[in-house]
Design a protein around this motif. Structure first.
Motif, PDB file in Angstrom:
ATOM      1  N   MET A  63       0.858  -1.181   0.000  1.00 58.80           N
ATOM      2  CA  MET A  63       0.000   0.000   0.000  1.00 58.80           C
ATOM      3  C   MET A  63       0.891   1.227   0.000  1.00 58.80           C
ATOM      4  SD  MET A  63      -3.004   1.491   2.174  1.00 58.80           S
ATOM      5  CE  MET A  63      -2.997   3.211   2.715  1.00 58.80           C
ATOM      6  N   PRO A  64       0.686   2.147  -0.938  1.00 53.62           N
ATOM      7  CA  PRO A  64       1.591   3.304  -1.032  1.00 53.62           C
ATOM      8  C   PRO A  64       1.398   4.291   0.125  1.00 53.62           C
ATOM      9  CG  PRO A  64      -0.178   3.476  -2.636  1.00 53.62           C
ATOM     10  CD  PRO A  64      -0.340   2.143  -1.980  1.00 53.62           C
ATOM     11  N   THR A  65       2.383   5.151   0.251  1.00 62.52           N
ATOM     12  CA  THR A  65       2.306   6.187   1.291  1.00 62.52           C
ATOM     13  C   THR A  65       1.501   7.380   0.780  1.00 62.52           C
ATOM     14  OG1 THR A  65       3.600   7.884   2.355  1.00 62.52           O
ATOM     15  CG2 THR A  65       4.599   6.818   0.478  1.00 62.52           C
ATOM     16  N   PHE A  66       0.779   7.991   1.696  1.00 58.53           N
ATOM     17  CA  PHE A  66      -0.053   9.131   1.295  1.00 58.53           C
ATOM     18  C   PHE A  66       0.305  10.416   2.016  1.00 58.53           C
ATOM     19  CE2 PHE A  66      -2.491   5.714  -0.419  1.00 58.53           C
ATOM     20  CZ  PHE A  66      -3.081   6.259  -1.540  1.00 58.53           C
ATOM     21  N   GLN A  67       1.416  10.381   2.807  1.00 57.55           N
ATOM     22  CA  GLN A  67       1.693  11.588   3.584  1.00 57.55           C
ATOM     23  C   GLN A  67       2.175  12.731   2.704  1.00 57.55           C
ATOM     24  OE1 GLN A  67       4.550  10.567   6.507  1.00 57.55           O
ATOM     25  NE2 GLN A  67       6.021   9.726   5.049  1.00 57.55           N
ATOM     26  N   ASP A  68       2.641  12.415   1.514  1.00 63.30           N
ATOM     27  CA  ASP A  68       3.075  13.500   0.637  1.00 63.30           C
ATOM     28  C   ASP A  68       1.912  14.104  -0.132  1.00 63.30           C
ATOM     29  OD1 ASP A  68       5.574  12.765   1.474  1.00 63.30           O
ATOM     30  OD2 ASP A  68       5.816  11.347  -0.188  1.00 63.30           O
TER      31      ASP A  68
END
Lengths: 477, 311
Positions: free
Chosen positions: B285-290
């Motif tokens: 699952m990719p990161t979404f904080q960016d």
């Protein structure tokens, strides 16, 4: 008549004094008073703004004194329109076009504009002279002043309309200082333009050519309907009408010569705002304003003849037949009107103190939890429609062994007029359930507040268990 | 015609005809265009001229006339002031920054960012706002895999609407998952022979209540909980799962990696389990904080938590 390129024949109605004119001034004063002052009336209510009548479109609330109409109550407007239509049918069937003559805003505003015209330019002959006179400084000044006053009235009309849709004092300041929303300016511009054009220029042409109500009101007429009518038999006699002349002064003299009571003064024609001659019988242009009645009565008084040569009458009355006002049509319209008024009154009086709508969340319709139970989710929208803060307890009934979870709160507190959207999780053990689709109900009970109307109310919903549905389907096949 | 003559109040002659006639008596009037119509036409001409000056109108080579007195200033995505000729997109951008609803939404988002998860969960109003704003965020960022509503795709993308969590279903764990993404990894065991795989699958299925061959399950127990397989290092002793490292709980009826319930026969179910054991599993699952702001991530965590199984 051929096409619209024939120029309108200008009408310069003469002023008149009399009973109906006074009645019209009274209604005009009342209507203007209500229309222009109502937005300024403050009103203290538990919630929302303190303006007696306010149509708050962004907030989706209509405030009418103590009644707050929410967007979902908008069907009341349909009820109001139905009542207005039935009232028009009922009244028109009995009394003719009294709406046109006394209450229609086109009539009222035209009346005021005509008053201004007469105030500036003088009585009918003076206005006709002025219109025919070559251009001069005086003529230009008088016409400019007339149109300026017209525009001011039109602008006041338009600005007042806008004030119903926002807080009147602050909105007026904002409009003057150029900070109001553009919609306000657009509305003011268009209503100023339409008022000025319709009441100043178009006048009776609106009633004759544009107004749909004018046309369909005639459909409601019957031979008992009150109309403004000229008593031809009395007015014309055998030898027709004749002016008051030597030898034709008294009724006896006139009757002896076969001449009727009509002195052919033309006053009834001159006062007519639509420019017709009522002595030619009922015409489509007649808005039943009754000014010709006043005019004729004044002349009859002057000549010492009895009043009523022109008066409210009906086709039957004119032909000497007995008039029947109470007929099936009257009862029918009256009954329908009563039912509509009753239904609306009941609907407003019995409006719910709070409102709930339940929507099942269908994506996904149902999920199996790790303990084997099936969960359905529902979105509840709860609105407090009372004027005080209320707390609500939410539960379910009719679903065996079910568990309800609405977040962490057991009760929901709502300020007046506020809504909240909640997610309800309902969990059922599929082993205990009998059907794939089971009806159950949400129960909402105000536990305190809410105008003391604390009865619980229920809303129907459905619980789905897809695995049972599959089983049922396989049984069928 | 006689009617026309009578009504023609200008004292002029009767309306002219063009001289054309059909069927003997059908004639064409030669009336002038109505005055109001003519004035309305002139008004449109004036309007058009004013419009040319005020608004972008004429193409000139590679560019175009941009109009006058029509600049609009708005705040761009990076917070910088931008001034351009008036256009509806700039109007939208300005409205998104300065419109009353945008300002109110920002205020609410700031409250979400400032409140603790427990405070939000105790407040129906803030829950409703978080859900409302996160519904759009979820549709934009999450629904492509997890589906609208979070139902997931069996065996591929986890179901977020049930209460079976790979990485933990508390607010904080959900936030961590959204913020940093996750790498789910189960090693492959290609060294197991067919019998070992069968025993292991029998044991794993017995954990969630399937009736399997007891001897095979006992042998599988040894592999699972012993050094041969070492499955319990991640899945926990007895297969109760290890949320800290995304290891599924194998004792409930919910399956994350393979869709066991949909297989009609026990052999089919075993085949699915065997495939995971021999081939392993990798999911990302990719990161979404960016991509999302802190407040948005918080609202999204509240939303996912409320989908049905938050802990």
């Amino acid at each position: 008549m051929t096409g619209s390129t024939v120029a309108r024949v200008a009408i310069y109605p003469r002023s008149v004094k009399g009973r109906f004119r006074n009645l019209k001034w009274g209604i005009l004063g009342l209507a203007y008073g209500v229309y222009f002052l109502l937005p300024w009336l403050r009103w203290d209510r538990g919630q929302g703004p303190s303006q007696a009548v306010l149509f708050d479109i962004p907030g989706r609330r209509f405030y009418l004194f103590d009644l707050v109409v929410y967007a979902q109550d908008i069907f009341w407007l349909a009820g109001l329109l139905i009542i207005a239509a039935l009232l028009l049918f009922f009244v028109t069937g009995i009394l003719g076009r009294v709406f046109c003559g006394y209450f229609c805003f086109q009539t009222l505003w035209t009346d005021v504009f005509l008053f201004v015209e007469r105030f500036v330019q003088g009585e009918r002959p003076a206005r006709i002279r002025l219109a025919k006179a070559p251009w001069s400084v005086g003529k230009a000044a008088k016409l400019s002043l007339t149109h300026l006053l017209w525009l001011l009235i039109a602008m006041a009309t338009a600005a007042t309309f806008v004030l119903y849709w926002g807080d009147a004092p602050s909105l007026l300041v904002a409009m003057v200082t150029g900070e109001a929303p553009s919609a306000a300016y657009v509305t003011v511009f268009f209503l100023t333009a339409t008022t000025y054009v319709m009441a100043g220029w178009a006048r009776e042409q609106v009633c004759t050519y544009m107004c749909p109500y004018a046309r369909f009101q005639s459909v409601m007429f019957d031979s008992d309907t009150r109309i403004v009518g000229y008593d031809t038999g009395r007015g014309e006699g055998k030898a027709g009408r004749a002016k008051l002349a030597p030898g034709l002064k008294t009724r006896e003299e006139r009757h002896a010569k076969g001449v009727g009571d009509c002195v052919d003064c033309g006053y009834c024609v001159q006062v007519c705002p639509t420019g017709i001659d009522i002595r030619n019988g009922l015409q489509i242009e007649c808005i039943s304003c009754a000014l010709c009645i006043d005019a004729c009565n004044n002349i009859m008084d002057h000549a010492g003849f009895p009043r009523g040569l022109i008066g409210y009458t009906s086709e039957k009355e004119q032909s000497g037949a007995p008039v029947r006002v109470l007929k099936p049509k009257t009862y029918g319209y009256g009954l329908a009107l009563l039912v509509a008024v009753g239904a609306l009154t009941w609907s407003v009086a019995a409006r719910e103190p709070f409102e709930l709508s339940v929507t099942q969340i269908r994506q996904p319709l149902a999920v199996t939890l790790s303990d084997g139970r099936v969960q359905n989710n529902y979105e509840l929208k709860l609105t407090n429609k009372t004027n005080e803060t209320a707390r609500y307890a939410i539960g379910i009934t009719g679903l065996q062994g079910a568990e309800l979870e609405i977040g962490r709160f057991e009760t929901v507190s709502l300020e007046p007029g506020r809504s909240v959207t909640l997610v309800a999780h309902v969990r059922v053990d599929p082993d205990e359930a009998r059907q794939a689709q089971q009806d159950f109900k949400f129960v909402v009970e105000p536990v305190d507040g809410g105008d003391g109307r604390g009865e619980p109310r229920t809303w129907r919903s459905v619980f789905y268990i897809p695995s049972l549905e599959r089983a049922e389907v396989s049984l069928v096949h | 015609m006689s009617e026309t003559n009578k009504r023609n109040e200008h004292g002029k002659r009767a309306v002219q005809t063009t001289g054309h006639s059909w069927d003997g008596d059908l004639q064409e009037y030669n009336n002038p265009i109505p005055r109001w119509w003519l004035w309305a036409f002139y008004a449109t001409v004036v309007f058009a001229v004013v419009y040319w000056f005020l608004y972008p109108a004429w193409p000139v080579g590679g560019t175009y006339t941009k109009g006058v007195m029509n600049t609009i200033t708005y705040t761009g995505p990076g917070g910088e002031e931008r001034t351009t000729h008036w256009n509806t997109r700039a109007l939208l951008m300005r409205d998104m920054q300065e419109g009353t609803h945008a300002v109110r939404q920002r205020e609410y988002l700031e409250r979400v960012a400032a409140m603790s998860y427990n405070e939000i969960a105790d407040d129906p109003d803030m829950m409703a706002f978080s859900r409302s704003v996160a519904r759009g965020l979820f549709a934009d960022n999450c629904a492509a895999c997890h589906q609208v509503g979070g139902g997931g795709v069996p065996g591929v993308y986890p179901n977020l609407a049930d209460d079976d969590w790979l990485w933990g279903g508390t607010f904080e764990r959900i936030e961590e998952t959204i913020r940093e993404g996750r790498r789910g990894f189960m090693p492959a065991f290609p060294q197991f022979n067919a019998r070992q795989l069968d025993d292991l699958a029998s044991y794993v299925l017995s954990l969630s209540g399937h009736s399997v061959d007891a001897d095979a399950a006992a042998r599988g127990d040894d592999i699972f909980n012993g050094p041969t397989g070492g499955c319990m290092y991640c899945h926990g002793e007895g297969g109760t799962g290890g949320p800290a490292q995304g290891a599924p709980n194998l004792t409930n009826g919910l399956w994350q990696i393979v869709d066991v319930p949909s297989a009609p026969t026990l052999e089919g179910k075993k085949a699915l389990v065997k495939r995971v054991v021999s081939e392993g599993a990798q999911r990302h699952m990719p990161t979404f904080q960016d991509r999302l702001s802190d407040a948005e991530i918080r609202a999204l965590a509240v939303y996912v938590h409320s989908l049905g199984g938050g802990q």
